[in-house]
Design a protein around this motif. Structure first.
Motif, PDB file in Angstrom:
ATOM      1  N   UNK A 244       0.813  -1.227   0.000  1.00 36.31           N
ATOM      2  CA  UNK A 244       0.035  -0.075  -0.073  1.00 36.31           C
ATOM      3  C   UNK A 244       0.893   1.217   0.004  1.00 36.31           C
ATOM      4  N   UNK A 245       0.329   2.264  -0.677  1.00 39.12           N
ATOM      5  CA  UNK A 245       0.896   3.649  -0.530  1.00 39.12           C
ATOM      6  C   UNK A 245       0.047   4.666  -0.383  1.00 39.12           C
ATOM      7  N   UNK A 246       0.410   5.719   0.429  1.00 41.53           N
ATOM      8  CA  UNK A 246      -0.467   6.761   0.440  1.00 41.53           C
ATOM      9  C   UNK A 246       0.587   8.019   0.755  1.00 41.53           C
ATOM     10  N   UNK A 247       0.005   9.078   0.255  1.00 39.96           N
ATOM     11  CA  UNK A 247       0.772  10.312   0.489  1.00 39.96           C
ATOM     12  C   UNK A 247       0.033  11.459   1.250  1.00 39.96           C
ATOM     13  N   UNK A 248       0.702  11.969   2.220  1.00 37.74           N
ATOM     14  CA  UNK A 248      -0.015  12.643   3.354  1.00 37.74           C
ATOM     15  C   UNK A 248       0.749  14.213   3.248  1.00 37.74           C
ATOM     16  N   UNK A 249      -0.060  15.078   3.858  1.00 40.53           N
ATOM     17  CA  UNK A 249       0.668  16.401   3.913  1.00 40.53           C
ATOM     18  C   UNK A 249       0.670  16.563   5.443  1.00 40.53           C
ATOM     19  N   UNK A 250       1.974  17.283   5.797  1.00 38.29           N
ATOM     20  CA  UNK A 250       2.548  17.140   7.010  1.00 38.29           C
ATOM     21  C   UNK A 250       1.818  18.171   7.806  1.00 38.29           C
ATOM     22  N   UNK A 251       1.144  19.240   7.054  1.00 42.46           N
ATOM     23  CA  UNK A 251       0.575  20.297   7.937  1.00 42.46           C
ATOM     24  C   UNK A 251      -0.172  21.097   7.352  1.00 42.46           C
ATOM     25  N   UNK A 252      -1.570  21.622   7.954  1.00 45.39           N
ATOM     26  CA  UNK A 252      -2.258  22.515   6.997  1.00 45.39           C
ATOM     27  C   UNK A 252      -2.823  21.824   5.801  1.00 45.39           C
ATOM     28  N   UNK A 253      -3.282  22.776   4.822  1.00 46.05           N
ATOM     29  CA  UNK A 253      -3.584  22.055   3.558  1.00 46.05           C
ATOM     30  C   UNK A 253      -2.640  22.115   2.658  1.00 46.05           C
ATOM     31  N   UNK A 264      -4.043  14.873 -10.012  1.00 46.87           N
ATOM     32  CA  UNK A 264      -3.900  14.140 -11.081  1.00 46.87           C
ATOM     33  C   UNK A 264      -3.468  12.647 -10.951  1.00 46.87           C
ATOM     34  N   UNK A 265      -2.924  12.374  -9.699  1.00 46.37           N
ATOM     35  CA  UNK A 265      -2.379  11.007  -9.536  1.00 46.37           C
ATOM     36  C   UNK A 265      -3.847  10.311  -9.040  1.00 46.37           C
ATOM     37  N   UNK A 266      -4.683  10.858  -8.289  1.00 49.64           N
ATOM     38  CA  UNK A 266      -6.031  10.372  -7.891  1.00 49.64           C
ATOM     39  C   UNK A 266      -6.840  10.148  -9.008  1.00 49.64           C
ATOM     40  N   UNK A 267      -6.732  11.241 -10.070  1.00 50.23           N
ATOM     41  CA  UNK A 267      -7.759  10.894 -11.217  1.00 50.23           C
ATOM     42  C   UNK A 267      -7.262   9.659 -11.909  1.00 50.23           C
ATOM     43  N   UNK A 268      -5.783   9.422 -12.140  1.00 44.76           N
ATOM     44  CA  UNK A 268      -5.502   8.404 -12.927  1.00 44.76           C
ATOM     45  C   UNK A 268      -5.505   7.049 -12.369  1.00 44.76           C
ATOM     46  N   UNK A 269      -5.538   7.105 -10.937  1.00 37.32           N
ATOM     47  CA  UNK A 269      -5.919   5.844 -10.212  1.00 37.32           C
ATOM     48  C   UNK A 269      -7.408   5.537 -10.495  1.00 37.32           C
ATOM     49  N   UNK A 270      -8.318   6.458 -10.262  1.00 37.34           N
ATOM     50  CA  UNK A 270      -9.652   6.271 -10.379  1.00 37.34           C
ATOM     51  C   UNK A 270      -9.814   5.520 -11.757  1.00 37.34           C
ATOM     52  N   UNK A 271      -9.432   6.284 -12.777  1.00 33.60           N
ATOM     53  CA  UNK A 271      -9.861   5.921 -14.175  1.00 33.60           C
ATOM     54  C   UNK A 271      -9.326   4.652 -14.455  1.00 33.60           C
ATOM     55  N   UNK A 272      -7.993   4.214 -14.153  1.00 32.48           N
ATOM     56  CA  UNK A 272      -7.484   2.990 -14.323  1.00 32.48           C
ATOM     57  C   UNK A 272      -7.959   1.840 -13.341  1.00 32.48           C
ATOM     58  N   UNK A 273      -8.341   2.355 -12.454  1.00 42.93           N
ATOM     59  CA  UNK A 273      -9.252   1.201 -11.261  1.00 42.93           C
ATOM     60  C   UNK A 273     -10.395   0.850 -12.176  1.00 42.93           C
ATOM     61  N   UNK A 421      -9.441  -0.538   0.287  1.00 39.53           N
ATOM     62  CA  UNK A 421      -9.920   0.488   0.051  1.00 39.53           C
ATOM     63  C   UNK A 421     -10.480   1.445   1.339  1.00 39.53           C
ATOM     64  N   UNK A 422     -10.170   0.705   2.557  1.00 31.19           N
ATOM     65  CA  UNK A 422     -10.498   1.292   4.034  1.00 31.19           C
ATOM     66  C   UNK A 422      -9.514   2.174   4.368  1.00 31.19           C
ATOM     67  N   UNK A 423      -8.243   2.090   3.731  1.00 32.28           N
ATOM     68  CA  UNK A 423      -7.123   3.045   4.206  1.00 32.28           C
ATOM     69  C   UNK A 423      -7.456   4.415   3.470  1.00 32.28           C
ATOM     70  N   UNK A 424      -7.545   5.463   4.676  1.00 36.68           N
ATOM     71  CA  UNK A 424      -7.931   6.552   3.862  1.00 36.68           C
ATOM     72  C   UNK A 424      -6.931   7.376   2.897  1.00 36.68           C
ATOM     73  N   UNK A 425      -7.605   8.098   2.180  1.00 38.04           N
ATOM     74  CA  UNK A 425      -6.536   9.125   1.348  1.00 38.04           C
ATOM     75  C   UNK A 425      -7.233  10.443   1.462  1.00 38.04           C
ATOM     76  N   UNK A 426      -6.258  11.265   0.951  1.00 35.52           N
ATOM     77  CA  UNK A 426      -6.721  13.011   1.436  1.00 35.52           C
ATOM     78  C   UNK A 426      -7.771  13.200   0.435  1.00 35.52           C
ATOM     79  N   UNK A 427      -8.717  13.917   1.027  1.00 38.40           N
ATOM     80  CA  UNK A 427      -9.911  14.633   0.323  1.00 38.40           C
ATOM     81  C   UNK A 427      -9.631  15.793  -0.255  1.00 38.40           C
ATOM     82  N   UNK A 428      -9.765  16.082  -1.472  1.00 39.23           N
ATOM     83  CA  UNK A 428      -9.393  17.383  -1.865  1.00 39.23           C
ATOM     84  C   UNK A 428     -10.705  18.043  -2.756  1.00 39.23           C
TER      85      UNK A 428
END
Length: 428
Positions: A244-253, A264-273, A421-428
């Protein structure tokens, strides 16, 4: 226990008819478990023993030096190692037999083999070569065990649930001032508390510019304010695992460029999934990702020119230099694709698997975008892509690092099931 005797019998029943089409009377196949490997200069100290996955899959046993035999004449016969008094004295009764089945003593193997005219050796053996009938038999074995059975899927789902705890712990502890090594320790301690035996590979934690290094070993670097932090870490029980890989933001937005890269990465993952389903060739999914990334980089102003020309020139390799995914489950690379003796590259990347997807396959979906200085600052690359990359705009992105999002997809009859899927991703 995780597997039953019926599970093992079912696996053998799936494989035997395929081998029967290749084998003739008087021929036998051996699958070796393998032996521990001594550490250099370690005297009697060895690396942690791992049974060859093919032997383990066929037997449910993890005991070293054992062998399973198959022939049209005899069916399946296990040759098992009896633990001696010395082993019991030093190590106790090992928890290495998940499925206890009757077998012959390992010392009887050589005499038993004299009845066969030809013996093909698979598993952990130095005699195996990628040619001839042995190679065909091994390919059939790999192709059979690529399709996960119900017991395997149940175990992998359980391991994915364990990983959820680890990633939630990262979200709790992550802040400016913590080190990459602190993040690794927090994650691994949490999955161990929740039942993982080990990690299936060395955990990757990269913050800031280190997030651009694909296999970055966590360091004592202190995480700064508003930095991307990429964590690629799994969990393992008896060699079954998730990746599994997730990318976080260390603080703030996220600031605007970080946000655009993540989206962009999320769009590609969703489309390819959505594209990942039985009957589809994996290379086509990878190529779709490469095309979408090229379009996205052009939209962001990092690339310049005509989209179709940019796709044809494969410039996306400079930002997406790896395959979209690999088989996973029993070990982090699972069966790979050993039968592909002449692998091709697609958009500069050599795919670990170049197969048509089937129900029961479990594959990672891990698109990523990175700003890798050794690639982007290489003089040959700069010359080759001089007219494709907007180098002035690129300067604004060079220290962002990278974004990767990775899930594990189980192919079903109608599509796929995201086991992570239960491992959270950043919501943007």
């Amino acid at each position: 226990m995780y597997f039953s005797k019926q599970d093992i019998d079912n696996r053998r029943a799936r494989l035997a008819p395929k081998w029967n089409e290749v084998l003739t009377k008087g021929e036998a196949v051996l699958v070796y478990a393998g032996a521990p490997i001594q550490k250099p200069g370690g005297l009697d100290n060895t690396y942690t023993y791992l049974p060859h996955p093919s032997y383990y899959w066929l037997t449910g046993r993890r005991r070293e030096e054992e062998v399973i035999l198959y022939s049209v004449d005899t069916g399946w016969i296990e040759f098992q190692k009896v633990l001696g008094k010395e082993t019991a004295f030093w190590e106790g009764e090992k928890q290495d037999v998940l499925v206890d089945t009757p077998g012959k003593s390992l010392v009887d193997l050589d005499a038993f083999l004299k009845q066969f005219t030809t013996v093909y050796k698979l598993g952990q053996t130095s005699d195996y070569k990628k040619e001839g009938k042995a190679f065909t038999l091994n390919t059939l074995l790999d192709q059979t065990r690529r399709v996960k059975d119900d017991a395997e899927i149940k175990l992998i789902r359980h391991i994915a649930d364990i990983a959820v705890h680890g990633y939630k712990k990262i979200a709790e502890v992550l802040r400016p001032g913590i080190t990459e090594r602190d993040i690794q320790i927090a994650y691994e301690a949490e999955i161990f508390r929740n039942g993982a035996h080990t990690t299936p590979y060395d955990s990757i934690v990269g913050s800031g510019p280190n997030a651009a290094i694909l296999h970055f070993a966590p360091s004592q670097r202190v995480v700064g304010e508003q930095e991307l932090v990429l964590v690629d870490a799994g969990a393992d029980i008896y060699d079954y695992c998730v990746d599994i890989t997730r990318t976080f933001i260390s603080s703030g937005e996220m600031e605007s460029r970080q946000k655009a890269l993540y989206q962009l990465v999320k769009l590609v993952q969703d489309s390819c999934t959505k594209m990942t389903k039985p009957g589809v060739y994996w290379r086509d999914v990878h190529n779709k990702a490469a095309a979408l990334f090229t379009e996205g980089l052009l939209h962001l102003g990092i690339l310049k020119g005509n989209l179709s020309d940019l796709i044809a020139q494969e410039v996306v390799y400079m930002f997406f230099p790896h395959g979209l995914g690999h088989l996973v489950g029993l070990r982090v690379r699972d069966t790979g694709q050993e039968e592909n003796l002449h692998p091709k590259t697609y958009f500069g990347a050599r795919l670990r698997v170049d197969i048509q997807l089937e129900p029961g396959h479990l594959i990672t979906m891990e698109p990523g975008m990175y700003f890798i200085k050794p690639l982007l600052e290489d003089e040959d690359n700069k010359k080759k892509f001089k007219e494709c990359i907007n180098w002035e705009e690129l300067n604004h992105w060079m220290n962002i690092g990278g974004v990767r999002i990775e899930d594990n997809l189980l192919l079903t009859d109608s599509g796929n099931d995201n086991l992570t899927a239960a491992i959270p991703k950043i919501s943007i």
